[in-house]
Design a protein around this motif. Structure first.
Motif, PDB file in Angstrom:
ATOM      1  N   THR A 100       0.836  -1.197   0.000  1.00 21.02           N
ATOM      2  CA  THR A 100       0.000   0.000   0.000  1.00 21.02           C
ATOM      3  C   THR A 100       0.871   1.246   0.000  1.00 21.02           C
ATOM      4  O   THR A 100       1.776   1.379   0.831  1.00 21.02           O
ATOM      5  CB  THR A 100      -0.911   0.009   1.232  1.00 21.02           C
ATOM      6  N   ASN A 101       0.592   2.154  -0.928  1.00 16.16           N
ATOM      7  CA  ASN A 101       1.363   3.381  -1.052  1.00 16.16           C
ATOM      8  C   ASN A 101       0.422   4.578  -1.091  1.00 16.16           C
ATOM      9  O   ASN A 101      -0.804   4.429  -1.078  1.00 16.16           O
ATOM     10  CB  ASN A 101       2.216   3.341  -2.317  1.00 16.16           C
ATOM     11  N   ALA A 102       1.002   5.767  -1.174  1.00 16.47           N
ATOM     12  CA  ALA A 102       0.202   6.989  -1.114  1.00 16.47           C
ATOM     13  C   ALA A 102      -0.636   7.199  -2.356  1.00 16.47           C
ATOM     14  O   ALA A 102      -1.652   7.900  -2.303  1.00 16.47           O
ATOM     15  CB  ALA A 102       1.112   8.197  -0.900  1.00 16.47           C
ATOM     16  N   ASP A 103      -0.246   6.603  -3.492  1.00 14.95           N
ATOM     17  CA  ASP A 103      -0.990   6.834  -4.730  1.00 14.95           C
ATOM     18  C   ASP A 103      -1.284   5.583  -5.533  1.00 14.95           C
ATOM     19  O   ASP A 103      -1.851   5.670  -6.607  1.00 14.95           O
ATOM     20  CB  ASP A 103      -0.236   7.833  -5.616  1.00 14.95           C
ATOM     21  N   HIS A 104      -0.907   4.401  -5.053  1.00 16.40           N
ATOM     22  CA  HIS A 104      -1.195   3.188  -5.809  1.00 16.40           C
ATOM     23  C   HIS A 104      -1.001   1.953  -4.931  1.00 16.40           C
ATOM     24  O   HIS A 104      -0.345   2.004  -3.878  1.00 16.40           O
ATOM     25  CB  HIS A 104      -0.299   3.098  -7.057  1.00 16.40           C
ATOM     26  N   PHE A 105      -1.586   0.844  -5.393  1.00 15.20           N
ATOM     27  CA  PHE A 105      -1.319  -0.477  -4.839  1.00 15.20           C
ATOM     28  C   PHE A 105      -0.334  -1.181  -5.765  1.00 15.20           C
ATOM     29  O   PHE A 105      -0.553  -1.243  -6.975  1.00 15.20           O
ATOM     30  CB  PHE A 105      -2.596  -1.318  -4.737  1.00 15.20           C
ATOM     31  N   ALA A 106       0.744  -1.716  -5.214  1.00 13.23           N
ATOM     32  CA  ALA A 106       1.711  -2.501  -5.980  1.00 13.23           C
ATOM     33  C   ALA A 106       1.464  -3.967  -5.675  1.00 13.23           C
ATOM     34  O   ALA A 106       1.646  -4.405  -4.535  1.00 13.23           O
ATOM     35  CB  ALA A 106       3.133  -2.094  -5.626  1.00 13.23           C
ATOM     36  N   ALA A 107       1.028  -4.729  -6.664  1.00 12.80           N
ATOM     37  CA  ALA A 107       0.641  -6.123  -6.467  1.00 12.80           C
ATOM     38  C   ALA A 107       1.530  -7.032  -7.299  1.00 12.80           C
ATOM     39  O   ALA A 107       1.900  -6.697  -8.433  1.00 12.80           O
ATOM     40  CB  ALA A 107      -0.829  -6.336  -6.848  1.00 12.80           C
ATOM     41  N   TYR A 108       1.849  -8.196  -6.724  1.00 16.82           N
ATOM     42  CA  TYR A 108       2.637  -9.199  -7.435  1.00 16.82           C
ATOM     43  C   TYR A 108       2.070 -10.581  -7.098  1.00 16.82           C
ATOM     44  O   TYR A 108       1.787 -10.869  -5.940  1.00 16.82           O
ATOM     45  CB  TYR A 108       4.110  -9.132  -7.025  1.00 16.82           C
ATOM     46  N   LEU A 109       1.937 -11.414  -8.127  1.00 17.56           N
ATOM     47  CA  LEU A 109       1.431 -12.774  -7.945  1.00 17.56           C
ATOM     48  C   LEU A 109       2.582 -13.709  -7.620  1.00 17.56           C
ATOM     49  O   LEU A 109       3.616 -13.695  -8.305  1.00 17.56           O
ATOM     50  CB  LEU A 109       0.705 -13.239  -9.209  1.00 17.56           C
ATOM     51  N   LEU A 110       2.407 -14.540  -6.588  1.00 12.35           N
ATOM     52  CA  LEU A 110       3.383 -15.538  -6.208  1.00 12.35           C
ATOM     53  C   LEU A 110       2.718 -16.904  -6.164  1.00 12.35           C
ATOM     54  O   LEU A 110       1.555 -17.027  -5.741  1.00 12.35           O
ATOM     55  CB  LEU A 110       3.996 -15.235  -4.842  1.00 12.35           C
ATOM     56  N   ASP A 111       3.443 -17.943  -6.607  1.00  9.57           N
ATOM     57  CA  ASP A 111       2.903 -19.288  -6.489  1.00  9.57           C
ATOM     58  C   ASP A 111       3.074 -19.776  -5.056  1.00  9.57           C
ATOM     59  O   ASP A 111       3.609 -19.075  -4.198  1.00  9.57           O
ATOM     60  CB  ASP A 111       3.564 -20.234  -7.494  1.00  9.57           C
ATOM     61  N   ARG A 112       2.642 -20.996  -4.785  1.00  8.61           N
ATOM     62  CA  ARG A 112       2.651 -21.471  -3.403  1.00  8.61           C
ATOM     63  C   ARG A 112       4.056 -21.680  -2.864  1.00  8.61           C
ATOM     64  O   ARG A 112       4.256 -21.799  -1.657  1.00  8.61           O
ATOM     65  CB  ARG A 112       1.845 -22.765  -3.289  1.00  8.61           C
ATOM     66  N   HIS A 113       5.064 -21.765  -3.759  1.00  6.55           N
ATOM     67  CA  HIS A 113       6.444 -21.894  -3.324  1.00  6.55           C
ATOM     68  C   HIS A 113       7.098 -20.542  -3.043  1.00  6.55           C
ATOM     69  O   HIS A 113       8.247 -20.483  -2.627  1.00  6.55           O
ATOM     70  CB  HIS A 113       7.258 -22.636  -4.385  1.00  6.55           C
TER      71      HIS A 113
END
Length: 542
Positions: free
Chosen positions: A312-325
């Motif tokens: 969570t940031n002041a002007d955007h959400f930074a999202a990254y997909l990770l597998d179960r490992h």
């Protein structure tokens, strides 16, 4: 690592158990508006009187005083209205009490910081964990005066807390103070008075299971007809039987309308609130009800299909997909928003960004979202960050409380789980271990994207760093083996790689023959080894 604080365990956040929908009351007649204003003003005066009585009781409040106040209100309204008013009064008093405790904690944090900095010599350098001394004697003197002021405020707040005194303003302290700055607010005295009176009205009713359409005081039928049970002094304004007034407006909830209709047709409790937006001159009706508490899924089940780490940031959400490992998949995604402007604009921006985040999470097939358990209460003090005014404004503008509540409720509607993690060192370690390795000519990685990976790995139960450093000496026995990326607990994951046969490296085979004959068509192989080795893929994480 000796100075690293202990990290809190990750946990699955419980879903919300309340629902609220709103619709506009359109095409109201002048008579309808007059009745709503009269009822709201009458019941608002009763609510103000009851709040004053509750504040006077302080810590001496009990069931007897509650019953006495309710009996007094019943004679000038009704038993149901009296119950709704007293319940709202208790909720408001309890909220003021919690705010008072938070105010005391904030003062304690400021006093502690000031005392520490004043105890240091002028110009003493600070560290990453604590601020240094003040830069000049003049600043030291002014901060000593501020320390005395904070200590006086703290003593007064503690005395109020021990005595059970709270200070509450029906209508809001901010709006009350606005009357002294009408020119700056762009309001006339009449406009401010209209807004002030509307905020102090009381037009609400709690739901009752088993009663017709779930509410006896404010009743809404399945076809959208709204009627109000008038208090005893205003019974002469009724236009329907049993002292009720039916509005000409009809409502139809576009959002969750089917769920609302199912509840009222089954006579299940639904609470209603009617309020006036003085800026737009519009009346609204809000319906709310409770849901059964949804049991959260186990943490291991939330991790089964990977995780989306969100920073969570002041002007955007930074999202990254990770597998179960714990391995990042694909490219980072950013969901921007603008927190400038009015409160309504900020709320819409957050809602739109969260909607896009949830839709993307469903598209990639993940079942859970990992987010930091942020709380900037201790970070907003003037004493901690000193002259870093822009930084204090930055963290003050991030609606962490509202963001978490909204994200949890919206994720539950999409069938997604929320995993809260400790926010310590996520940006630092993410940038250290993930930003540079994942940066390519076709992929731009920021610290926020790397922090999303760190958050997701922590939620999955993996360490943030990818692997340990290689041995610094010529033989691994001196400094320990390198930790490869294997699932924690895998047998032999830190062992050395075994030979392909039973013979020692560089020695002859047990049969004394070559392992492979020159002829490709008549290849003779040694018997397979009887030893069992585990050689995990480097695509797994440890």
């Amino acid at each position: 690592m000796g100075g690293v604080r202990k990290l809190a365990a990750s946990f699955v956040v419980s879903g919300s158990c309340g629902v609220a929908v709103r619709d506009r009351l359109k095409r109201l007649t002048s008579q309808d508006e007059m009745v709503l204003c009269a009822v709201g003003a009458h019941q608002g005066a009763l609510a103000s009187r009851d709040l004053r009585a509750r504040c006077a009781d302080g810590l001496g409040h009990g069931a007897d005083t509650w019953a006495a106040r309710k009996r007094e209100l019943t004679g000038v309204s009704s038993s149901r209205i009296a119950g709704a008013i007293t319940k709202a009064t208790h909720d408001q008093w309890a909220l003021a009490r919690r705010c008072q405790a938070a105010y005391i904690q904030n003062l304690v944090a400021g006093i502690k910081t000031l005392r520490h900095r004043l105890s240091l010599p002028v110009g003493a350098p600070g560290t990453k964990r604590a601020a240094g001394g003040y830069r000049s004697k003049d600043e030291w003197f002014r901060k000593s005066r501020r320390l005395a002021a904070l200590e006086a405020r703290h003593a007064a707040a503690v005395a109020d807390w021990q005595a059970g005194r709270v200070r509450v303003v029906r209508g809001g302290k901010r709006l009350l103070n606005t009357c002294h700055h009408l020119a700056e607010a762009g309001l006339t005295e009449e406009e401010w008075r209209e807004r002030w009176e509307a905020e102090r009205w009381f037009l609400a009713a709690d739901g009752e299971s088993g009663k017709r359409f779930g509410n006896e005081t404010i009743r809404v039928t399945p076809d959208g007809e709204v009627s109000i049970k008038l208090p005893a002094p205003l019974a002469h304004l009724a236009n329907a039987k049993h002292g009720r007034y039916t509005l000409t407006a009809r409502i139809a909830f576009a959002h969750r309308g089917a769920e609302w209709a199912d509840r009222i047709e089954a006579n299940r409790a639904v609470a209603y609130r009617i309020h006036l937006d003085t800026d737009r001159g519009r009346w609204y009706l809000t319906a709310s009800w409770q849901r059964p508490v949804v049991r959260t899924v186990p943490l291991e089940a939330a991790r089964a299909r990977g995780m989306v780490g969100v920073d969570t940031n002041a002007d955007h959400f930074a999202a990254y997909l990770l597998d179960r490992h714990g391995d990042p998949v694909g490219d980072p995604h950013r969901f921007g928003y603008d927190l400038s402007g009015s409160a309504g604009h900020r709320d819409a921006q957050i809602r739109h960004a969260l909607t896009r985040l949830l839709h993307w999470t469903q598209q990639v097939g993940a079942q859970a979202i990992a987010i930091e358990d942020l709380d900037f209460t201790a970070e907003k003090t003037r004493e901690k960050h000193g002259r870093r005014k822009r930084f204090r404004q930055l963290i003050s503008g991030m609606p962490t409380g509202k963001l978490k509540a909204r994200l949890v409720s919206m994720a539950a509607e999409h069938g997604l789980s929320m995993v809260a993690v400790d926010p310590a060192y996520t940006s630092l370690w993410g940038a250290q271990h993930w930003q540079k390795p994942l940066t390519t000519p076709h992929r731009r990685m920021s610290r926020h994207d790397a922090a999303g990976i760190a958050i997701g790995r922590r939620a999955l139960g993996h360490p943030v760093r990818r692997r340990t450093a290689p041995p610094p000496y010529d033989r691994s026995d001196r400094a320990g083996h390198r930790t490869v990326q294997a699932v924690p607990g895998t047998r032999g994951r830190e062992g050395t790689c075994p030979p392909t046969t039973d013979r020692p490296p560089g020695g002859p085979s047990p049969s004394g023959k070559r392992k492979r004959e020159p002829s490709a068509s008549n290849t003779v192989r040694d018997a397979p080894s009887t030893q069992q080795w585990v050689h995990d893929s480097l695509t797994h994480t440890g």
